[in-house]
Design an enzyme around this catalytic site. Sequence first.
Site, PDB file in Angstrom:
ATOM      1  N   ASP A  12     -12.050  -6.798  -3.392  1.00 32.56           N
ATOM      2  CA  ASP A  12     -12.378  -7.664  -3.123  1.00 32.56           C
ATOM      3  C   ASP A  12     -14.066  -7.375  -2.676  1.00 32.56           C
ATOM      4  OD1 ASP A  12     -11.009  -7.763  -0.831  1.00 32.56           O
ATOM      5  OD2 ASP A  12     -12.368  -8.527  -0.677  1.00 32.56           O
ATOM      6  N   GLU A  56       0.548  -1.445   0.236  1.00 33.03           N
ATOM      7  CA  GLU A  56      -0.349   0.256   0.069  1.00 33.03           C
ATOM      8  C   GLU A  56       1.294   1.484  -0.250  1.00 33.03           C
ATOM      9  OE1 GLU A  56      -4.207  -1.691   2.040  1.00 33.03           O
ATOM     10  OE2 GLU A  56      -2.251  -1.004   3.308  1.00 33.03           O
TER      11      GLU A  56
HETATM   12  C1  3QA Z   1      -6.426  -7.941   4.739  1.00 33.36           C
HETATM   13  C2  3QA Z   1      -5.519  -6.576   4.279  1.00 33.36           C
HETATM   14  C3  3QA Z   1      -6.162  -5.795   6.056  1.00 33.36           C
HETATM   15  O1  3QA Z   1      -4.972  -4.333   6.145  1.00 33.36           O
HETATM   16  C4  3QA Z   1      -6.960  -4.649   5.610  1.00 33.36           C
HETATM   17  C5  3QA Z   1      -6.618  -5.917   3.457  1.00 33.36           C
HETATM   18  C6  3QA Z   1      -9.569  -5.770   2.091  1.00 33.36           C
HETATM   19  N1  3QA Z   1     -10.100  -6.376   1.557  1.00 33.36           N
HETATM   20  C7  3QA Z   1     -10.643  -7.158   2.524  1.00 33.36           C
HETATM   21  C8  3QA Z   1     -11.556  -8.093   3.823  1.00 33.36           C
HETATM   22  N2  3QA Z   1     -11.907  -8.135   5.248  1.00 33.36           N
HETATM   23  C9  3QA Z   1     -10.852  -6.879   5.417  1.00 33.36           C
HETATM   24  N3  3QA Z   1      -9.983  -6.210   4.961  1.00 33.36           N
HETATM   25  C10 3QA Z   1      -9.975  -6.473   3.576  1.00 33.36           C
HETATM   26  N4  3QA Z   1      -6.927  -4.758   4.445  1.00 33.36           N
HETATM   27  C11 3QA Z   1      -5.343  -8.946   4.424  1.00 33.36           C
HETATM   28  S1  3QA Z   1      -4.581 -10.142   4.961  1.00 33.36           S
HETATM   29  C12 3QA Z   1      -3.512 -11.285   4.200  1.00 33.36           C
HETATM   30  C13 3QA Z   1      -2.862 -10.671   4.082  1.00 33.36           C
HETATM   31  O2  3QA Z   1      -2.002 -11.818   3.284  1.00 33.36           O
HETATM   32  C14 3QA Z   1      -8.469  -4.071   3.623  1.00 33.36           C
HETATM   33  C15 3QA Z   1      -9.310  -5.060   3.245  1.00 33.36           C
HETATM   34  N5  3QA Z   1     -12.689  -8.615   2.309  1.00 33.36           N
HETATM   35  C16 3QA Z   1      -0.315 -11.764   3.817  1.00 33.36           C
HETATM   36  C17 3QA Z   1       0.193 -12.821   3.085  1.00 33.36           C
HETATM   37  O3  3QA Z   1      -0.126 -14.382   3.737  1.00 33.36           O
END
Ligand code: 3QA
Length: 230
Positions: free
Chosen positions: A196, A12
């Site tokens: 998403d 980000e």
């Molecule tokens: C979650 C990130 C966190 O900083 C919140 C993305 C986008 N879609 C979402 C959803 N529910 C909640 N939050 C969000 N951000 C990513 S976790 C995966 C990490 O992967 C916003 C967000 N549906 C790391 C590699 O394993």
Amino acid sequence: MKIAIMGAMPEEIAPILEKVKEYKTIEYAGNRYYEASYKGVELVIAYSKIGKVFSTLTATTMCAYFGAQKLLFSGVAGAISSKLKVGDLIVATKLAQHDLDISAFGHPFGYVPEGAVYVEADKELIGLAKEVAKEMGKPLQEGIIATGDQFVADEKRKNWIGKTFHADALEMEGASVAVVCDALDVPFFILRAISDAADMDASFSFDEFLETSAVESAEFVMKMVDKLVC
Ligand code: 3QA
């Protein structure tokens, strides 16, 4: 003037670091903060790591330790509103914590005594964002953002959050950053590009669109900085 630009994940803020080119790295409280001078203003840039606790720590550090006078958050979010599609931009008018729950005592979801369900974002910065959107010819939606320590990948949970908080998008950091900035009297702005739809396909969609949506949001935020500078 010193402006904080914050994200939650490395992806980000990567486009922002690319844009400022030169910066100094400072380690503080288990995180890296990047200081840069950009068009005559000082910037402090950081990603907090995911969730309300880490984002609280980083927002507090940026304001209280680094002395940021405005905070701009850039990142991605899950859509609740069917009007928001992958890549679309949403700016928060106000934010709430969807997982804060003392409803057993008759309080509304998101509320604790001496707090408030919603924290309102700075109207001037939202006004500025509308100007930027117009100039860029980019649609910008305004709406309520709900925050919680949970990656939502479930239609039922998403709909409950949407209904309970009239929320249009959800993520994991905005409301905690809002609480910090409100308490410290630092005008703040939370921008998110959709990655998403917080449904059963959310994790796949997120993996596919994190980078491109993060760029959408970061580019817009840097245009905001350009506007704040002149
Ligand atoms: C979650 C990130 C966190 O900083 C919140 C993305 C986008 N879609 C979402 C959803 N529910 C909640 N939050 C969000 N951000 C990513 S976790 C995966 C990490 O992967 C916003 C967000 N549906 C790391 C590699 O394993």
